[in-house]
Enzyme design. Structure first.
Site, PDB file in Angstrom:
ATOM      1  N   HIS A  44     -10.502  -1.484  -6.817  1.00 46.46           N
ATOM      2  CA  HIS A  44     -10.338  -0.378  -5.852  1.00 46.46           C
ATOM      3  C   HIS A  44      -9.446   0.730  -6.419  1.00 46.46           C
ATOM      4  O   HIS A  44      -9.753   1.922  -6.313  1.00 46.46           O
ATOM      5  CB  HIS A  44      -9.756  -0.939  -4.554  1.00 46.46           C
ATOM      6  CG  HIS A  44      -9.400   0.095  -3.542  1.00 46.46           C
ATOM      7  ND1 HIS A  44     -10.329   0.953  -2.992  1.00 46.46           N
ATOM      8  CD2 HIS A  44      -8.206   0.446  -2.976  1.00 46.46           C
ATOM      9  CE1 HIS A  44      -9.731   1.771  -2.126  1.00 46.46           C
ATOM     10  NE2 HIS A  44      -8.446   1.481  -2.102  1.00 46.46           N
ATOM     11  N   ASP A  81       0.844  -1.202   0.000  1.00 44.45           N
ATOM     12  CA  ASP A  81       0.000   0.000   0.000  1.00 44.45           C
ATOM     13  C   ASP A  81       0.878   1.250   0.000  1.00 44.45           C
ATOM     14  O   ASP A  81       2.012   1.230   0.454  1.00 44.45           O
ATOM     15  CB  ASP A  81      -0.904  -0.007   1.241  1.00 44.45           C
ATOM     16  CG  ASP A  81      -2.155   0.829   1.050  1.00 44.45           C
ATOM     17  OD1 ASP A  81      -2.317   1.446  -0.027  1.00 44.45           O
ATOM     18  OD2 ASP A  81      -2.992   0.867   1.986  1.00 44.45           O
TER      19      ASP A  81
END
Ligand code: HEM
Length: 501
Positions: free
Chosen positions: A362, A225
């Site tokens: 996403h 991330d």
């Protein structure tokens, strides 16, 4: 003076006006290792010299901007200490001489030898500012009304899942304390509490922590991330594929911020905090139960492929748009290549073709890149969160169900910075992630029905590249909002000249 041999910080200190020389810049430095993590996939921070030169060109004062705003998802341990101000006069009187010297500006984080033992940032909710008798309108209705006002209709949260502190009225501010050890963080918290001398009490706290060993930098579902934060003019040099965004989208009063603000609010930023619980065993079970059927892949790889298509990146961080059927860890670890895509390909119909990346992924929902023409420059955030909670236990893995023991809750302490919450975090959640009408489907990771009900089935198409019309129904939320609050992270000069007395 031979400037070439003088460290940047000494030059910066010499050149800044009085409010920009907090004693934290001058205090003894003992660090030999960084308080930040630096996984290969994440863009490196600019060096102090690079940032000094870029910020001088853009007129940004990096010694006046709190350090968490521009640096992204690189914290190792981070405590979010939410507090209530019970004696505002005492609190304000301790802010200038006591707390300000501890506040870490951006410039201080860019080199190990200038980093403090614990980086300290401070932000206030609207209630907190009001408690301090700061009545100026900062020009952001979402901030002014508080996150609870957004809860169901805008964010789609089920209010009953909210932590009571976020649902109540006691959160006036938050200290963000980041270091490489929890001991350092706790020692700094004790120091702050002693300095504030009983003027605040704890309303709630959440300890964030990078995941262990080879999972460092990965969130709890397992995906790297923090790769695709935008490059900010005046701070970072863009990597291939990285969008370059005006500083005013993140910092009040800078180029690109079109709202009229009180002068003292310049170089502050709005911080959207969210405690997002992740149901990891349930997510893993969903991937296994619905594994794709690429004949060239094993069952495990087909489960991984489904997860990668829901996220838009493989767990390594490699984007599925560049490597649609197999992971490529070498590409993932190369910041020169791992963000260099925009979903368009030669001979490819961007509006119908989901073979590389599903519309609902996403990554694509929260930044459609070439899917919007011209490419969107208005709705961006800087993500600066960190995972919280322990690793999945054997018992949870065996049962495929998250424990109800609160000490085993895990997720993402999500932090987004922007100068306009309704154009930043709230926009991304409401108009993109939760909006099935926008590029077709609800985000399978963070999307909700947008009406405040949990576990409403979602039916994204495009998850199976072999048959993009195939609907793989998601019956439950894998991310559960436990609530949050909107804060204002003021500049150091605002703390000294406006908030402190
Ligand atoms: C637990 C919740 C979440 C998880 C597990 C998660 C995970 C991830 C991962 C793995 C990436 C890819 C790595 C990267 O490119 O940096 C990513 C990217 C991103 N996420 Fe999230 N995220 C979560 C919540 C959110 C929320 C609430 C928002 C905003 C409403 C958001 C906005 C973004 C954006 C803007 C990107 C980059 C998109 C791009 O520029 O290509 N995320 N997220």
């Amino acid at each position: 003076m031979r400037l070439a041999f003088v460290p940047f910080l000494a030059v910066a200190v010499a050149l800044q006006p009085a409010f920009c020389t907090p004693s934290s810049v001058l205090k003894p430095r003992t660090r030999t290792n960084s308080l930040l993590i630096s996984p290969a996939a994440l863009p490196a921070l600019p060096s102090a010299q690079q940032a000094a030169s870029a910020s001088a060109d853009a007129g940004l004062n990096l010694t006046n901007i709190q350090g968490d705003i521009l640096i992204g998802m690189k914290k190792n341990k981070e405590l979010f200490f939410f507090f209530t101000i019970i004696n505002s006069t005492l609190f304000r009187s301790q802010l200038g001489s006591g707390i300000l010297p501890l506040i870490t500006p951006t410039s201080q984080l860019l080199a190990v030898d200038t980093q403090p033992t614990t980086a300290v940032n401070l932000a206030f909710s609207q209630r907190g500012l009001t408690t301090l008798d700061i009545t100026d309108d900062l020009g952001d209705t979402a901030f002014a009304n508080g996150q609870i006002d957004n809860v169901a209709s805008i964010l789609g949260d089920e209010t009953s899942n909210w932590e009571s502190a976020f649902a109540g009225t006691s959160i006036h501010g938050v200290f963000l304390l980041a270091s490489d050890t929890v001991d350092n963080v706790n020692a700094t918290l004790s120091q702050i509490q002693a300095l504030l001398n009983g003027s605040i009490t704890e309303a709630y706290s959440l300890q964030g922590e990078a995941r262990p060993a080879d999972q460092q930098g990965h969130e709890h579902f397992g995906f790297m991330d923090g790769i695709s934060n935008p490059a900010v003019t005046g701070f970072s040099t863009p990597l291939p594929g990285q969008q370059v965004i005006d500083p005013g989208l993140f910092l009040l009063g800078e180029t690109g911020d079109t709202v009229t603000r009180p002068a003292w609010a310049k170089d502050g930023s709005f911080l959207a905090f969210r405690q997002l619980q992740q149901r990891v065993p349930e997510f893993n079970k969903f991937l296994v139960d619905n594994a794709l059927s690429n004949p060239n892949l094993t069952a495990d790889q087909n489960a991984e492929l489904l997860g990668a298509r829901m996220m838009g990146r493989w767990k390594s961080g490699a984007p599925v748009d560049l490597t649609p059927t197999v992971d490529d860890p070498v590409l993932a670890a190369d910041p020169q290549r791992n963000n260099n895509f925009n979903y368009s390909h030669p001979g490819f119909d961007l509006d119908t073709d989901q073979t590389h990346c599903p519309f609902s992924a996403h990554l694509r929902k929260t930044n459609p890149r070439a899917g919007l023409t011209p490419e969107n420059t208005a709705n961006h955030i800087i993500r600066a969160g960190i995972p919280y909670g322990p690793e999945v236990t054997d018992a949870e893995n065996a049962s495929n169900v998250s424990s109800t023991d609160p000490s085993l809750e895990r997720g993402l302490a999500f932090v987004a910075y922007q100068s306009d919450i309704n154009a930043g975090f709230a926009f991304l959640q409401q108009f993109w992630a939760n909006n099935a009408g926008y590029v077709f489907e609800i985000d399978p990771i963070i999307g909700t029905d947008g009406l405040g009900q949990a576990d409403v089935p979602r039916s994204p198409s495009g998850l199976d590249p072999a048959d993009p019309t195939r609907i793989i129904t998601i019956e439950q939320d894998f991310v559960v909002s436990r609530g949050g609050e909107y804060f204002f992270s003021p500049s150091l000069s605002a703390i000294q000249n406006t908030l402190a007395i």
